[in-house]
Design a protein around this motif. Structure first.
Motif, PDB file in Angstrom:
ATOM      1  N   ALA A 158       0.849  -1.187   0.000  1.00  0.00           N
ATOM      2  CA  ALA A 158       0.000   0.000   0.000  1.00  0.00           C
ATOM      3  C   ALA A 158       0.891   1.246   0.000  1.00  0.00           C
ATOM      4  O   ALA A 158       2.050   1.191   0.448  1.00  0.00           O
ATOM      5  N   PRO A 159       0.395   2.396  -0.488  1.00  0.00           N
ATOM      6  CA  PRO A 159       1.215   3.610  -0.527  1.00  0.00           C
ATOM      7  C   PRO A 159       1.840   3.964   0.816  1.00  0.00           C
ATOM      8  O   PRO A 159       2.960   4.483   0.866  1.00  0.00           O
ATOM      9  N   GLU A 160       1.126   3.670   1.916  1.00  0.00           N
ATOM     10  CA  GLU A 160       1.649   4.007   3.238  1.00  0.00           C
ATOM     11  C   GLU A 160       2.896   3.204   3.614  1.00  0.00           C
ATOM     12  O   GLU A 160       3.645   3.592   4.516  1.00  0.00           O
ATOM     13  N   HIS A 185       7.361   2.921   0.849  1.00  0.00           N
ATOM     14  CA  HIS A 185       8.702   3.497   1.041  1.00  0.00           C
ATOM     15  C   HIS A 185       9.616   2.532   1.786  1.00  0.00           C
ATOM     16  O   HIS A 185      10.840   2.712   1.795  1.00  0.00           O
ATOM     17  N   ILE A 186       9.042   1.509   2.425  1.00  0.00           N
ATOM     18  CA  ILE A 186       9.849   0.510   3.131  1.00  0.00           C
ATOM     19  C   ILE A 186      10.157  -0.659   2.204  1.00  0.00           C
ATOM     20  O   ILE A 186      11.294  -1.104   2.099  1.00  0.00           O
ATOM     21  N   HIS A 187       9.143  -1.178   1.531  1.00  0.00           N
ATOM     22  CA  HIS A 187       9.313  -2.335   0.653  1.00  0.00           C
ATOM     23  C   HIS A 187       8.185  -2.354  -0.358  1.00  0.00           C
ATOM     24  O   HIS A 187       7.097  -1.825  -0.097  1.00  0.00           O
ATOM     25  N   GLU A 188       8.455  -2.959  -1.520  1.00  0.00           N
ATOM     26  CA  GLU A 188       7.445  -2.968  -2.584  1.00  0.00           C
ATOM     27  C   GLU A 188       6.345  -3.999  -2.387  1.00  0.00           C
ATOM     28  O   GLU A 188       5.346  -3.972  -3.090  1.00  0.00           O
ATOM     29  N   PRO A 236      -6.152  -3.918   6.061  1.00  0.00           N
ATOM     30  CA  PRO A 236      -6.493  -2.664   6.764  1.00  0.00           C
ATOM     31  C   PRO A 236      -5.257  -1.873   7.192  1.00  0.00           C
ATOM     32  O   PRO A 236      -4.967  -1.719   8.379  1.00  0.00           O
ATOM     33  N   VAL A 237      -4.522  -1.340   6.209  1.00  0.00           N
ATOM     34  CA  VAL A 237      -3.270  -0.644   6.521  1.00  0.00           C
ATOM     35  C   VAL A 237      -3.496   0.614   7.368  1.00  0.00           C
ATOM     36  O   VAL A 237      -2.573   1.098   8.026  1.00  0.00           O
ATOM     37  N   GLU A 264       5.997  11.405   6.030  1.00  0.00           N
ATOM     38  CA  GLU A 264       5.033  11.575   7.113  1.00  0.00           C
ATOM     39  C   GLU A 264       4.046  10.400   7.182  1.00  0.00           C
ATOM     40  O   GLU A 264       3.385  10.220   8.186  1.00  0.00           O
ATOM     41  N   THR A 265       3.985   9.606   6.111  1.00  0.00           N
ATOM     42  CA  THR A 265       3.067   8.471   6.118  1.00  0.00           C
ATOM     43  C   THR A 265       3.564   7.330   6.990  1.00  0.00           C
ATOM     44  O   THR A 265       2.931   6.294   7.063  1.00  0.00           O
ATOM     45  N   LEU A 266       4.700   7.493   7.647  1.00  0.00           N
ATOM     46  CA  LEU A 266       5.204   6.454   8.536  1.00  0.00           C
ATOM     47  C   LEU A 266       4.489   6.525   9.863  1.00  0.00           C
ATOM     48  O   LEU A 266       5.047   6.376  10.915  1.00  0.00           O
ATOM     49  N   PHE A 267       3.205   6.758   9.810  1.00  0.00           N
ATOM     50  CA  PHE A 267       2.286   6.738  10.961  1.00  0.00           C
ATOM     51  C   PHE A 267       2.914   7.369  12.195  1.00  0.00           C
ATOM     52  O   PHE A 267       3.020   6.754  13.239  1.00  0.00           O
TER      53      PHE A 267
END
Length: 284
Positions: free
Chosen positions: A205-207, A210-213, A245-246, A281-284
């Motif tokens: 998911a887009p959130e 950035h960590i993994h595809e 449910p990300v 900023e999406t890194l919760f």
């Protein structure tokens, strides 16, 4: 992905979390027909080949009589071994099944149609590739690209744990298989049968991209019954594969101690602190 996860709940705690009936450990059904149940020690760094707990729906022979939905807890080996495999070690290469091809790939398609399960987890781990200056690399190359795989093997990585923010167990979508060991003569011997499983993964998911595809498919509680129901059709299953449910996930940077499977401690899940200014900023 997914190549490592944590699961610390005991049998009783998992039965409560998934609404399962109590089961007597050691009083199992015929090992030829249904997987065993063992009490496993908490494992904070589960790697391929390890025994794991799995939630299954009605047994195949009772599918027309029993209710749908979560039925019972069992123990399997992580790394799916197809029934036709000549060697059980193939499972080390089949810990994941891609959602895009699981319905068609010969190694997975029958299990996907008939033998689905939920794999409980406290959290799963993922590693973010880093540039030489410590900033995150873009992860856009296909995972099937050999050059991409070589680059990943040599690149510095930052580990993260991904889990529900309310500490409920993740229910990763899985499939399972039964394999007959030809070296064991007596087919009534539990050692003659290997029950194994794989985690289904999907595009991140887009959130989380950035960590993994990739990320595991996580089934929300309202989808458990449909996922485990042998009667669920292709449309129902395809819908569930896209329902992770990300928005409920929390992401923590964790210690690089998790890189080694020799380390297996509760503190592997503890955040190491600020994840750095370079993170979105999406890194919760």
């Amino acid at each position: 992905m997914c190549g490592r996860y944590a699961q610390s709940r005991n049998v009783h705690q998992l039965q409560l979390a998934f609404g399962l009936p109590e089961q007597a450990i050691g009083e199992e059904e015929d090992p030829r027909a249904w997987p065993p149940l063992e009490e496993l020690e908490p494992d904070y760094n589960i790697s391929p080949g390890r025994p794991v707990h799995a939630v299954l729906g009605p047994p195949p022979r009772g599918a027309d009589e029993g209710p749908t939905g979560p039925r019972s807890l069992h123990t399997m080996r992580w790394g799916l071994v197809p029934s036709w495999a000549k060697d059980r070690n193939i499972g080390y290469r089949m810990i994941n099944a891609r959602s895009e091809t699981v319905a068609d790939k010969p190694a997975f398609r029958t299990a996907y149609r008939r033998r689905r399960c939920l794999l409980p987890a406290d959290a799963y781990y993922e590693w973010q590739l880093l540039n030489r200056d410590g900033t995150a690399q873009a992860s856009t190359s296909p995972v099937t690209d050999p050059e991409h795989r070589r680059r990943k093997a040599k690149t510095a990585k930052k580990p993260f744990s991904i889990h529900y923010s309310d500490a409920e167990p993740l229910a990763m979508a899985g499939i399972f298989e039964r394999w007959r060991d030809p070296e064991v003569q007596d087919e009534s011997d539990p050692a003659a049968w290997l029950w194994s499983c794989a985690v289904i993964t999907t595009e991140a998911a887009p959130e989380l991209a950035h960590i993994h595809e990739r990320m595991p498919v996580v089934v929300p509680a309202e989808g458990w019954s449909a996922w485990l129901d042998p009667g669920s059709g292709p449309d129902d299953l395809a819908h569930l594969l896209g329902e992770t449910p990300v928005d409920r996930f929390e992401v923590d940077e964790v210690s690089t101690d998790v890189n080694s499977i020799k380390n297996n401690r509760p503190d592997l899940l503890e955040p190491v602190g600020d994840t750095g200014q370079d993170q979105p900023e999406t890194l919760f």
